[in-house]
Design a protein around this motif. Sequence first.
Motif, PDB file in Angstrom:
ATOM      1  N   SER A  52      -9.857 -12.545   0.472  1.00  0.00           N
ATOM      2  CA  SER A  52      -8.768 -11.794   1.103  1.00  0.00           C
ATOM      3  C   SER A  52      -8.071 -12.678   2.131  1.00  0.00           C
ATOM      4  CB  SER A  52      -9.294 -10.526   1.797  1.00  0.00           C
ATOM      5  OG  SER A  52     -10.149 -10.868   2.873  1.00  0.00           O
ATOM      6  N   LYS A  54      -4.788 -12.479   5.395  1.00  0.00           N
ATOM      7  CA  LYS A  54      -3.991 -11.613   6.262  1.00  0.00           C
ATOM      8  C   LYS A  54      -2.748 -12.380   6.710  1.00  0.00           C
ATOM      9  CE  LYS A  54      -6.127  -9.003   9.274  1.00  0.00           C
ATOM     10  NZ  LYS A  54      -5.793  -7.622   8.853  1.00  0.00           N
ATOM     11  N   PHE A  64       0.023  -7.913   7.159  1.00  0.00           N
ATOM     12  CA  PHE A  64      -0.177  -7.437   5.790  1.00  0.00           C
ATOM     13  C   PHE A  64      -1.449  -8.068   5.272  1.00  0.00           C
ATOM     14  CE2 PHE A  64       4.373  -6.478   5.777  1.00  0.00           C
ATOM     15  CZ  PHE A  64       4.419  -5.328   5.009  1.00  0.00           C
ATOM     16  N   ASP A  65      -2.325  -7.255   4.685  1.00  0.00           N
ATOM     17  CA  ASP A  65      -3.516  -7.787   4.024  1.00  0.00           C
ATOM     18  C   ASP A  65      -3.233  -8.017   2.553  1.00  0.00           C
ATOM     19  OD1 ASP A  65      -5.463  -7.847   6.133  1.00  0.00           O
ATOM     20  OD2 ASP A  65      -5.394  -5.655   6.109  1.00  0.00           O
ATOM     21  N   VAL A  66      -3.720  -9.138   2.023  1.00  0.00           N
ATOM     22  CA  VAL A  66      -3.708  -9.354   0.581  1.00  0.00           C
ATOM     23  C   VAL A  66      -5.172  -9.357   0.160  1.00  0.00           C
ATOM     24  CG1 VAL A  66      -2.751 -10.695  -1.305  1.00  0.00           C
ATOM     25  CG2 VAL A  66      -1.785 -10.938   0.962  1.00  0.00           C
ATOM     26  N   ARG A  70      -5.307  -8.443  -5.694  1.00  0.00           N
ATOM     27  CA  ARG A  70      -4.064  -7.750  -5.361  1.00  0.00           C
ATOM     28  C   ARG A  70      -2.954  -8.776  -5.150  1.00  0.00           C
ATOM     29  NH1 ARG A  70      -4.265  -2.406  -6.257  1.00  0.00           N
ATOM     30  NH2 ARG A  70      -2.471  -2.151  -4.852  1.00  0.00           N
ATOM     31  N   SER A  71      -1.721  -8.317  -5.295  1.00  0.00           N
ATOM     32  CA  SER A  71      -0.570  -9.163  -4.978  1.00  0.00           C
ATOM     33  C   SER A  71       0.356  -8.392  -4.047  1.00  0.00           C
ATOM     34  CB  SER A  71       0.194  -9.549  -6.251  1.00  0.00           C
ATOM     35  OG  SER A  71       0.804  -8.412  -6.827  1.00  0.00           O
ATOM     36  N   ILE A  72       1.051  -9.119  -3.177  1.00  0.00           N
ATOM     37  CA  ILE A  72       2.079  -8.477  -2.361  1.00  0.00           C
ATOM     38  C   ILE A  72       3.384  -9.241  -2.515  1.00  0.00           C
ATOM     39  CG2 ILE A  72       0.479  -7.521  -0.643  1.00  0.00           C
ATOM     40  CD1 ILE A  72       1.519  -9.688   1.300  1.00  0.00           C
ATOM     41  N   TYR A 127       9.046  -4.377   0.196  1.00  0.00           N
ATOM     42  CA  TYR A 127       7.643  -4.764   0.164  1.00  0.00           C
ATOM     43  C   TYR A 127       6.972  -4.072  -1.018  1.00  0.00           C
ATOM     44  CZ  TYR A 127       8.656  -5.961   5.041  1.00  0.00           C
ATOM     45  OH  TYR A 127       9.223  -6.484   6.183  1.00  0.00           O
ATOM     46  N   ASP A 128       6.026  -4.753  -1.628  1.00  0.00           N
ATOM     47  CA  ASP A 128       5.307  -4.163  -2.749  1.00  0.00           C
ATOM     48  C   ASP A 128       3.876  -4.671  -2.737  1.00  0.00           C
ATOM     49  OD1 ASP A 128       4.968  -2.654  -5.090  1.00  0.00           O
ATOM     50  OD2 ASP A 128       5.298  -4.414  -6.342  1.00  0.00           O
ATOM     51  N   ASP A 129       2.955  -3.801  -3.090  1.00  0.00           N
ATOM     52  CA  ASP A 129       1.536  -4.149  -3.163  1.00  0.00           C
ATOM     53  C   ASP A 129       1.030  -3.645  -4.505  1.00  0.00           C
ATOM     54  OD1 ASP A 129      -1.200  -4.402  -2.943  1.00  0.00           O
ATOM     55  OD2 ASP A 129      -1.387  -3.328  -1.057  1.00  0.00           O
ATOM     56  N   GLU A 131      -1.944  -4.245  -8.020  1.00  0.00           N
ATOM     57  CA  GLU A 131      -3.122  -4.888  -8.613  1.00  0.00           C
ATOM     58  C   GLU A 131      -2.654  -6.000  -9.548  1.00  0.00           C
ATOM     59  OE1 GLU A 131      -7.165  -3.671 -11.138  1.00  0.00           O
ATOM     60  OE2 GLU A 131      -5.603  -2.185 -10.780  1.00  0.00           O
TER      61      GLU A 131
END
Length: 294
Positions: A52, A54, A64-66, A70-72, A127-129, A131
Amino acid sequence: MFKNVGKSSFEEINLEKGFYVLHFQNESNKVQNFEREINSTFIQIHFCLRGSSKFLFNNNSYSFDVLDNRSILLYNPQRTLPINLDIQPKTTLISLLISIEKFHSLFSKESGYIPFLSDKNSNRKYYDDAEIKPTVSIVLQQIINSSINSAIRELYVKGKVYELLSLHFQKDETAAGEYCPFLVDEQNVLKIRKAKEIIIANMAEPPSLQELANEIGLNIKKLKEGFKQIYGDTVFSFLFDYKMEHSRRLLETNQYNVNEVGLQVGYSTASHFIAAFKKKFGTTPKKYVMSLNN
């Protein structure tokens, strides 16, 4: 540009004007910080393959955490979003930095279903988060593991990044429900997600397709079609990729030998596990572990 700091590494590839790939590998036991200036004309897409990270903004006032798998996506034309990144131990991260001008040239015909490309959103932050899809994960691994002659490596990576972008944004097409009637039914989506959870929980002895279909309450045809639409792969191809990724992480802990890891992911003989691991990663489990200790 490539830097090594102890067991950590960072590589930046300049594909062309306004288009960069960053690859972070933190194999140490400490959090590594990375900073890079970037102006407001860039879209940032960050893929966390494991571990992970940050992202810290505005003098650390928000972040923002990644997270793992996951993708951001970050885009804010109204203010700069310089990269100030805390990379946790045992983390692999690939980031794409693309100017909005370059992005428009790639996706001009698809602006209807990529929200921030539409005219009304052109000056809004986005912004988008999400899988990371298995198909995307495979391409990311190919980029990381590419051992091609350096003279043509950038060309190889560039081709893979284009493939990566097309696969990543393909999900927006299905999310709208227009092209996949199956996904309109939320109950079906929940059943397919349950199927994924079942095969992961029982990866060493997975149920047959018929048993899985019975357990989630769908027929085999809908199970296969739905799984392909949501996860971009067949049930057992997805499971194979998951088992290999899980075995890789187990090996990295140095707590299990090759036989033990193979048994945990469902291979009764070491030779079958070694062959599967080599098919996925291009190297044997033993050589992979040795490479971590170099």
